[in-house]
Scaffold this motif. Sequence first.
Motif: not given
Length: 146
Positions: A119-129
């Motif tokens: 999965f994308a790391a949390d910091r990247i996942a937040r930006e992608l969302r």
Amino acid sequence: MTPRHLPFFVYGTLLPGERNHPLLAGRTLSWTPAELPGALLFHGSGRPYPYPYAVPDPDGAAAVRGQVAAVADDVYDEVLADLDKLEDYTPGGTGNHYERVRVQVRAADGAATDAWTYFAADRIARELRVSGVRVRDDDWLRRTGP
């Protein structure tokens, strides 16, 4: 395959025909089409790393499509190390690009299987969302654009 040797659910550049597939070619026992419920798929275009990223779906309704790759025991540790390196993942690392997570995936026949995925790391996942480019049908092979 030992219990610790989970198969890998792959959904992007490791799929057959994609640019990183040679990393798995000839090192797997089987490939099974499957989906990862409760996840979204983004393309990181326009970001420093323009790769596919699975992120948890806050609504839990979406499913990322991909394949489960079972890896032979005799090369498993080597494949795991190669995939961790490709995905910029270090166990316990704070600067990881991806996180390796144990998930349950569903094959086309409905059978559930535990597997590793990245999965994308949390910091990247937040930006992608917020500003990411969603992959059509959460299926990398059906993507459009880059």
